[in-house]
Every structure is written in C-alpha cells, then in structure tokens.
Design an enzyme around this catalytic site. Structure first.
Site, PDB file in Angstrom:
ATOM      1  N   ASP A  12       7.721 -55.739  -2.464  1.00  0.00           N
ATOM      2  CA  ASP A  12       8.290 -55.334  -1.647  1.00  0.00           C
ATOM      3  C   ASP A  12       7.180 -55.237  -0.254  1.00  0.00           C
ATOM      4  O   ASP A  12       5.971 -54.956  -0.462  1.00  0.00           O
ATOM      5  CB  ASP A  12       8.419 -53.680  -1.788  1.00  0.00           C
ATOM      6  CG  ASP A  12       9.586 -53.317  -0.632  1.00  0.00           C
ATOM      7  OD1 ASP A  12      10.477 -53.151  -0.735  1.00  0.00           O
ATOM      8  OD2 ASP A  12       8.822 -52.562   0.300  1.00  0.00           O
ATOM      9  N   ILE A  13       7.524 -55.734   0.899  1.00  0.00           N
ATOM     10  CA  ILE A  13       6.588 -55.896   1.920  1.00  0.00           C
ATOM     11  C   ILE A  13       6.332 -54.456   2.329  1.00  0.00           C
ATOM     12  O   ILE A  13       7.463 -53.724   2.678  1.00  0.00           O
ATOM     13  CB  ILE A  13       7.062 -56.703   3.079  1.00  0.00           C
ATOM     14  CG1 ILE A  13       7.296 -58.035   2.587  1.00  0.00           C
ATOM     15  CG2 ILE A  13       6.222 -56.780   4.334  1.00  0.00           C
ATOM     16  CD1 ILE A  13       8.317 -58.951   3.489  1.00  0.00           C
ATOM     17  N   GLU A  58      13.740 -56.560   2.418  1.00  0.00           N
ATOM     18  CA  GLU A  58      11.980 -56.997   2.315  1.00  0.00           C
ATOM     19  C   GLU A  58      11.618 -57.172   1.111  1.00  0.00           C
ATOM     20  O   GLU A  58      10.449 -56.802   0.693  1.00  0.00           O
ATOM     21  CB  GLU A  58      11.401 -55.989   3.330  1.00  0.00           C
ATOM     22  CG  GLU A  58      11.208 -54.796   2.904  1.00  0.00           C
ATOM     23  CD  GLU A  58      12.025 -53.713   3.445  1.00  0.00           C
ATOM     24  OE1 GLU A  58      13.239 -54.053   4.009  1.00  0.00           O
ATOM     25  OE2 GLU A  58      11.629 -52.597   3.539  1.00  0.00           O
TER      26      GLU A  58
END
Lengths: 468, 468
Positions: A335-336, A378
């Site tokens: 996950d960003i 994301e």
C-alpha cells in the site's frame, strides 16, 4: 467384502465399480428381488409424481415441458429406475456408463445439477414410503433402505462428476468463442450492425411516408434485431446495455409502429419519438462495444499490472500447486503511504505518476513467473511463486527501499514516496482467501506501526494483543 | 401445510425457505428433539468416520490433508451437523446462507461436488443406523429417517446450486485470463522465455567448465522453469507439449546435471546430451506457441467459417432460446458432392478452391445473425436463427442453386460443383444433438436419392422404409 479385499481380489474392478459392488454386496438377494418387484410395480406412479412436482420447479421450466416429458423423459426415467434396481446383479461397467452419459446430456442441456438432485430426493421419499409397507422386520427394512438410498445417491454422484467436468469444458468454449469473436471481428461487427440499424430505420420511415399496408416490418425481426438476440447477447453477457436496447426495441415494435401505421397522415411527434429511440439504441450499442474493449484488456491501463478480476484464477491455481507439489508460496500486499495527501497536494496527475512509478518498481523487482495485481486504488498484490517467507520478506524490503526515492515531477517539484508491505506465506489452508487475509492483517499492522516498513503476517499475529 | 398454503400464508418465505419449512413441518417436535440429542451425542464419532473415509478418496487428496482436517474442517463439519439438526426451529434465512457459503467456498477451493456428496452419503448411512436403535415404532422411525434424509439432501442441493454458479464464474475468468494473456503478450512472452532458457544453459555450462562447487542451479528453479510451471501450464492447458518439456527438464535436473557435476573433467557426451535436451525444449516451446495461435483463431483458416469446436456453444444457446422464446430454429447440413473425385482430379489446390468457393456462397446466402461452421472435411453446418422449416428449405434451395455453377480454375479448366443438403428444424427436444442427427439423416437421404438436392428431415423419415 471390504474395499481392500475387493480391490485386490478382482483385478478387473475399477474404483468406481468397487463403490457399486460394496452396495450390492451388502444386500441379501431376496431383499434385492423384493425391491426390484416393488420398483417394477410402482415405478410408473413414482415417475408421475416426480415429473408433476419437477414441472413446477422454477429452474426446471426452461428445458422441461409437458410435451418433452411425455415424448422422451418419462420412459427414460422409468428405464433408468428399473435398470438401477434390477433383480439380477447389474453389469457394473454399463451401470457406470449410463450415469456418465446422463451427466453429460444434462451438461449439454444445461439442466442444473441441483434440480436433478431435487428430483432424486422426491423419488427416494416415494420409494422409502413403499419400503415401510413391504419390509416388516427392522433388519430387512434397514438393509432395503440402505440399498435404495446408496444406489440412488451413488448414481447422482457419478452423474454429478461427469456433469461438472463437461460443464467446465462447455463454459471454457463459450468464453473462448466470445473472446475470439470480440478480438477478431469486433470493429467490423459494430459497423455492420450500425448499418443494419440505419437500414431498418430508413425502410420503416419509407413505409410510413408511403402509407404502406400493415404489418410494417418489426425491428426485432430485422437483421439488427436478430443479431442482437442471437449474437449480441452472446458477445456481451451480463451487461445492462443489452436489456436497455431490448426495452427500446419493444417500445418501437409494440407501441410506436402500431400507432404510426394506424394513423394517416402519421403523427409527427411519434415519428420524432421513433427517431429518438433509434438514436438511443445506436448510442447504447456504441457504449457496449466500448465497455467491452476496456473489460477485455485484462490489465490496468494506468499501471500495466494485472486486473484484479484474475486474482481468483491465479490464487486458486498457486495454492493448489503448493499443496500438490509441496513448494512454498508467498504474497505481498503493498500500500502506498499517505496516497490521499499526495493526490490532494499534486492533483490526480501527480497521483497517477506515483502509481505508475511504484508499479514500474514492482515489475522490475519481480521475476517473470510472479504475478502483480492492482488490488485497489493505491494497493498492489504480488504473488511470489515458489518463494518462502524469508525470501518474500527480502523481496518486500528490496521493493520498499527501491520505492523510497525521489519522484521528479514534470513541473520540477519532487517528493518522496514510501510503501507499507504485509508479507504472508501459504500455511496449508486450501482456501486462498485466508492467505490474503493474513497479508492484509500484516499490512494493517505495518501501517499502525508507523508505515514505510514490511511486516510478516505471523509476527503481526503474535503482536496483535499490543495493538488493542 | 402444503407448498401453496405456505407460499400464500406467509409472505416472508422465499421458495428456498418453503423447501426447508416443508421438511420441518413434517416432523414431530419430540422426534426432532430426540434426533438433535442423537446428533449431539454421536456427531463427533460420525465426523471421525466421515473424514477417515474421505481422506482415502483419490479426488479429495489435492485439498484434504490430516492437518487441514484437524485444524479447520473437523470442527466446521461438527458445527454444520449440529446447526442442521438443532432441537429448536432453525432460522431459515441463516440456514440457507450457510449452505450457500459452503458451496461458494467449495467452488473457490475446487472441491468437486461429487466428493462432497460422497461424504454426505457416508454421514447419512451412519446417522440412519443410529435412528434404528432409537426409534422403535415404524411410524416414528419413518418420520425420523425422512427428516434426516431430506435435511441433508436439501443442504447438499443448495450447496450444489451455489457451487455450480460460482464455478461457472471462476472458469469464465480462467479462460478469459488465458486468452487475454495469449492475445496480448504472447510474442513478448515467447522471446523472454527463449532468452531465459538460453541464459540458464549458458550459466550451467559455465559452472561445469569452471568446475563450480555443487549444487549446480536446477532448470526447474530457473526463471524459465518457474515460468513453465506457473504461467506456461496456465496458457497451454491440456497440451502434451508442456508434459514433454517437463520430462526433458526432469532428465536434465535429475540425471545429467548430477552426473556432470560429479565428474572432472566433464564427460563430453553428457555435455552434448545436455545441449540436445535444451534444444529439444526450445523446439517444443516454439511448437506450443505456434499450436495455440492456430487454436485460438476460432475460424477455419481456409474457408473463414466457424471452427467446429464452437458448435456446442451456439447450438445449446439457440435451442434454449427457441424453447424459452418459442421462436423457430432450423439447421442445414451441407455436403459437397463427389468431393473426393474433385480432389483426385484437380489436386488439393483444386479441392481447396472448391471449399473456399462454396463457403463464399454460404456466407453470401445467409444473414449476419446466422452461424456457419466447417463441420467436416467437405461438410458445413448452418444454424439459421428464428427460421422455420419452410424458410430453411428455401434458403437450402437458394444455396444449392447458387453453388451449382461453373468454377473457373486458374489453369483455364472449369468444372461444376453441386451440394446435397439436409434440412431440419427444432422439434422441442432440449438436447441439440437430436437436431443434428435429424439433419444428418436428411443429408444421407439426399445423397442416397442421387445428390444435388435438399431434403427435409421429416420427409426423409417418412420415406425411410423405401431406403431399405
């Protein structure tokens, strides 16, 4: 005889034949003969009850009608019951072949398996009641019930196996036809059908203007209408677009055209409505073709990673392969960090550039045998084949370090990106959703611990009490 | 209560809930309570028997292991049994939701439905035996057996429905993944994997020449080996090529490399064999890619008519649509007369030209909503949607007259071609093979009557005695 004895005593018996033989061996010939007599005497009435109930089953109506039952199915079921419960020992190979053939025909006709099971349940209830009238000692009754239940159930099992096998092949072919046709002829198909629609529109206007005698040609029976019902619905299954076009088509055929042909001179407002409906259909059809192009691409257009809809395909296969070949299998959930604030600050163009940049790092950090999915906005999921937890953690850390770099914007501004990663490895549970949940939990823990880190699922689990 | 009474009395009951309610209404609360006690006392032992038998089932082994059973499945099955046979009236909505969820999980894990049915049969046999010990009057015994059989069978029916639905979606996605990947990345994929194979070949030779310490890197764990096992087998399922490559790979990893690394200096003959095996793999891989291109095209390259493998897809759909919408549906079976002698006289080029010429006439004689298949060497099948027998015969005659023309050869020679056509229409039988058999019979009759004619199946049937 026991299973082992049967298998070793007679080399000729296949595992399927052993199943039948076990049931037949358990029954006394006198009881079998009494059951055969009972079936012989009551089969016709039982079959009658069977079909009269099944004909009311909502999922049986597409392929069952009184005529089909009377012409074909009634006598077929009767023969089936009598051969299953014959007084003499049945030919096992033939018994098995019969159940398989029935399963295959059901798959070809798309008769749902659960409807067949429903019918078998009704038949068993009827036959069981009869047994209670015939067999008076509990021992005989018990043997006879066991015999009937097991023979019927085993027959349905064998049908079921063949049914699922054959259905699988048929569904693969359906999907292949759809995709091959979409892939090859789709542009031509669209142009031809656009022209067919316009052609009909022209003809109907001409007929109305020239006051042609009814009935006027319907859109449903036109080249376009036939294509929509027979090819369009095959190319675009499960889409609302087809239904919307059908609604417009019905309105044209059942309301507008009858009204227009009944009135001289024609009502201008009605003609305008007809034109509007044709335009609507054209618009909907263009949409269908456009949508399908996006759906069939298989990859996320922004990041070139795999579409999430293929996740079940890959995960189910890899989990099965791990179990069978006893090789490790791990996944990363990535996950960003703070993506929302990147988007807020640099706009969607900035956000998109980050997504593309991260995806490139993921692709360059993995082998060609790994699978990289866009999992969410994301979020990415990587399936690392034949990789144990230790190695998976190394890959995760490599990705994390690789990503933590300065992205330069076209505007000259630059900013740093970090990711949090949950690492999990296959622990033997055959349902792959457990593995994904493990990775998700580890990712959650990595986020909670301050982001920009990789966390292994089992470690996260051990530390969970601290989280609360 | 009857089905109708249940449906009208309580608006809240869905058709599925009615099914359960009927079974539950048929049982006396005292008997239900006794069954619940019995299940409570014997469930653990029954589950034990269930899994010990199922663990020996050959088709259960890919997803069942002692560990999985002990960790997850044993307690799950116990809970399921207890909730199914609870002493108090169950929450129907929850009961249904449970069976559906199980069906869905089974589909995801690819647990074959017939294995589940096999397990349920074992459980029913165990429970039935117990009932004979508890219930002493025939009436109570009959009620209790009905209750157990119907509850179990209905649960399996509902699982089955969900299973098939979900399996269908999963298979579609598998096939879509395969075709999308083949369609998009196949050339790149082939080049990358060719390079990966060469790369490993280079490394292993270097290691052997430099006398590197064992273990030498295996081909199976190389980039190429991983790709083959995880992506290649997905892209090319059901092909022998993959198996042949695996055989070569095993020979390299288990025989050649151990032998080469054990001997200094390395045996030249072994090195040559290694090289030959690598070449063999490269050759097989090229073949795989080539084969798949031909297979995926969907159309016969010579005549541009549909590949016969799509016949089941189209026929099953059209037959179902005829039944549902009550529209006619007809097919033509078309055979080129004396094709063998054309081939003998003018060679394969002449034969191919005739096939192409006939196919063009077929395409130009049909609507875009019809389906034209290459059915055999010189045989075509046309599916004419929403077409009755009268119109189908007209189309057949139109085709026949259109085909009977002079084909001019590039060499200047010319000859005439005729076709025989069998015409059949859908008569309500839900299995489409009957329709094809009808058309086949009519075609046979057209041939027997002197060729160059169209014959309707029912007429052929009426005239059959004359044939003998």
């Amino acid at each position: 005889m026991t299973v082992d004895a049967l298998l070793s005593n007679s080399k000729q018996l296949s595992p399927d034949e052993v199943e039948w033989q076990l049931i037949i061996d358990a029954i006394d010939p006198a009881i079998r003969s009494a059951v055969a007599d009972m079936v012989e005497n009551h089969a016709a009435a039982s079959v009658e009850v069977f079909y009269s109930t099944l004909l009311t089953h909502p999922e049986a109506t597409p392929f069952l009608s009184n005529q089909i039952v009377n012409d074909h199915l009634h006598s077929a079921l009767l023969r089936w019951l009598q051969s299953l419960f014959s007084a003499t020992a049945p030919d096992l190979a033939q018994l098995i072949a019969t159940q398989r053939r029935i399963g295959l025909v059901h798959a070809r006709m798309r008769v749902p398996m659960h409807v067949v099971m429903h019918g078998a349940r009704l038949l068993k209830n009827t036959l069981r009641k009869l047994l209670f009238e015939i067999f008076l000692t509990p021992a005989d009754l018990s043997t006879a019930i066991d015999y009937i239940e097991n023979m019927m159930d085993l027959a349905i099992e064998m049908m079921s196996r063949e049914f699922v096998r054959d259905l699988q092949k048929e569904i693969e072919t359906d999907e292949a036809y759809r995709l091959v046709t979409l892939g090859q002829d789709v542009t031509l198909e669209r142009e031809v059908q656009r022209a067919a629609l316009l052609d009909w529109g022209h003809k109907i206007l001409l007929a109305i203007c020239c006051n042609a005698p009814p009935p006027l040609p319907s859109l449903e029976s036109s080249g376009f209408g036939l294509w929509l019902n027979h090819k369009g619905s095959l190319l675009f299954p499960n889409t609302m677009g087809i239904e919307h076009i059908r609604t417009s088509m019905r309105r044209i055929d059942r309301v507008l055209i009858p009204a227009l042909s009944a009135q001289v001179p024609p009502d201008t407002a009605r003609i305008h409505e007809l034109q509007a409906q044709i335009e609507e259909i054209r618009f909907l059809m263009d949409d269908l073709f456009k949508e399908s192009e996006a759906l069939e691409s298989g990859r996320d257009p922004l990041t070139s990673t795999l579409n999430r809809r293929f996740l079940p395909t890959i995960m189910a296969r890899e989990v099965a392969q791990s179990l069978r070949r006893e090789v490790p299998f791990s996944i990363l959930m990535i996950d960003i960090d703070h993506f929302k604030s990147i988007n807020d600050r640099y706009g969607h163009t900035g956000g998109d550039a980050v997504l593309r940049g991260v995806a490139e790092k993921l692709i360059s950090s993995c082998r060609t045998s790994d699978f990289i999915f866009r999992y969410g906005g994301e979020e990415f999921l990587i399936a690392l084949v034949e990789t144990d937890i230790k190695r998976a953690f190394q890959v995760a850390e490599h990705i994390r370090e690789n990503v933590t770099h300065i992205l330069t914007q076209p505007t000259g501004s630059s900013f740093s990106v970090t990711v949090s990663i949950g690492v999990a490895t296959f622990d033997g549970h055959p349902d792959y959703t457990h593995l994904i949940e493990d990775a998700d939990r580890a990712l959650y823990y990595a986020k909670a611990e301050g982001r920009n880190r990789s966390v292994i699922a089992t470690d996260a689990l051990a530390s969970l009490p601290q989280l609360q």
